[in-house]
Design a protein around this motif. Sequence first.
Motif, PDB file in Angstrom:
ATOM      1  N   LYS A  27      48.027  25.591  40.365  1.00  0.00           N
ATOM      2  CA  LYS A  27      47.002  25.863  40.577  1.00  0.00           C
ATOM      3  C   LYS A  27      47.208  26.389  42.142  1.00  0.00           C
ATOM      4  N   ARG A  28      45.970  26.902  42.752  1.00  0.00           N
ATOM      5  CA  ARG A  28      46.153  28.054  44.270  1.00  0.00           C
ATOM      6  C   ARG A  28      44.487  27.912  44.822  1.00  0.00           C
ATOM      7  N   GLN A  29      44.276  27.487  45.818  1.00  0.00           N
ATOM      8  CA  GLN A  29      43.088  27.247  46.049  1.00  0.00           C
ATOM      9  C   GLN A  29      42.654  28.610  47.530  1.00  0.00           C
ATOM     10  N   GLY A  30      41.532  29.325  47.304  1.00  0.00           N
ATOM     11  CA  GLY A  30      41.300  30.024  48.448  1.00  0.00           C
ATOM     12  C   GLY A  30      40.008  29.366  49.155  1.00  0.00           C
ATOM     13  N   GLN A  31      39.457  30.497  49.974  1.00  0.00           N
ATOM     14  CA  GLN A  31      37.786  30.335  50.114  1.00  0.00           C
ATOM     15  C   GLN A  31      36.766  30.670  48.774  1.00  0.00           C
ATOM     16  N   ARG A  32      36.328  29.430  48.422  1.00  0.00           N
ATOM     17  CA  ARG A  32      35.231  29.173  47.525  1.00  0.00           C
ATOM     18  C   ARG A  32      36.118  30.105  46.157  1.00  0.00           C
ATOM     19  N   VAL A  33      37.571  30.050  45.989  1.00  0.00           N
ATOM     20  CA  VAL A  33      38.097  30.845  44.552  1.00  0.00           C
ATOM     21  C   VAL A  33      39.049  29.874  44.514  1.00  0.00           C
ATOM     22  N   THR A  34      39.385  29.338  43.009  1.00  0.00           N
ATOM     23  CA  THR A  34      40.930  28.588  42.851  1.00  0.00           C
ATOM     24  C   THR A  34      41.224  29.599  41.609  1.00  0.00           C
TER      25      THR A  34
END
Lengths: 114, 113
Positions: free
Chosen positions: A56-63
């Motif tokens: 899993k990796r998260q960004g700004q408003r996205v995963t």
Amino acid sequence: GESVGLHLPTLSVQEGDNSIINCAYSNSASDYFIWYKQESGKGPQFIIDIRSNMDKRQGQRVTVLLNKTVKHLSLQIAATQPGDSAVYFCAENRRRGSNYKLTFGKGTLLTVNP
Amino acid sequence: DAGVTQSPTHLIKTRGQQVTLRCSPKSGHDTVSWYQQALGQGPQFIFQYYEEEERQRGNFPDRFSGHQFPNYSSELNVNALLLGDSALYLCASSLLRSANEQYFGPGTRLTVT
């Protein structure tokens, strides 16, 4: 043939809803998986990537989620906005020494309804 | 800071002719890759240039060739054009060490009649 493909060619969501775009891959030797967004009349734009040894990796408003057991990749967009309307491509990056090659899937068209 | 630029924007050629497309990478980038994108499809990797050499090549015939100049700009040449070569040709630049995050230009729309 291509080793990166998509489950659905189109996805329509309401503004404010969460969007999930899916992608299947067949090559376990890929080093990275990447999501790109392409708006009409423009070149693809990098969104987020995930190394093949991550889940899993998260960004700004996205995963981005990677399930290596079933060779499945997904992009989750939170609180989808009209500006998110575009074609989304998953791609894999295979490195051979200092060389690399991106292989893109066919794409999913995301339409956000106001 | 200019992003990736490509020229021309649109081009119409006849079967059998030759075409040259040009690309200027984003400032500071050392690697240029070329892609062919047919309508409704994802970009297909043609080749990648680094240090003025072709480093990696996709499944494209020898009619497709390229060049990278000392200033990192690049050209894509296609000889003996076929109707099937009609597509959007995308140039992408990156740093070799950051290959995932490629910056794409707007593309050149090539139509072969």
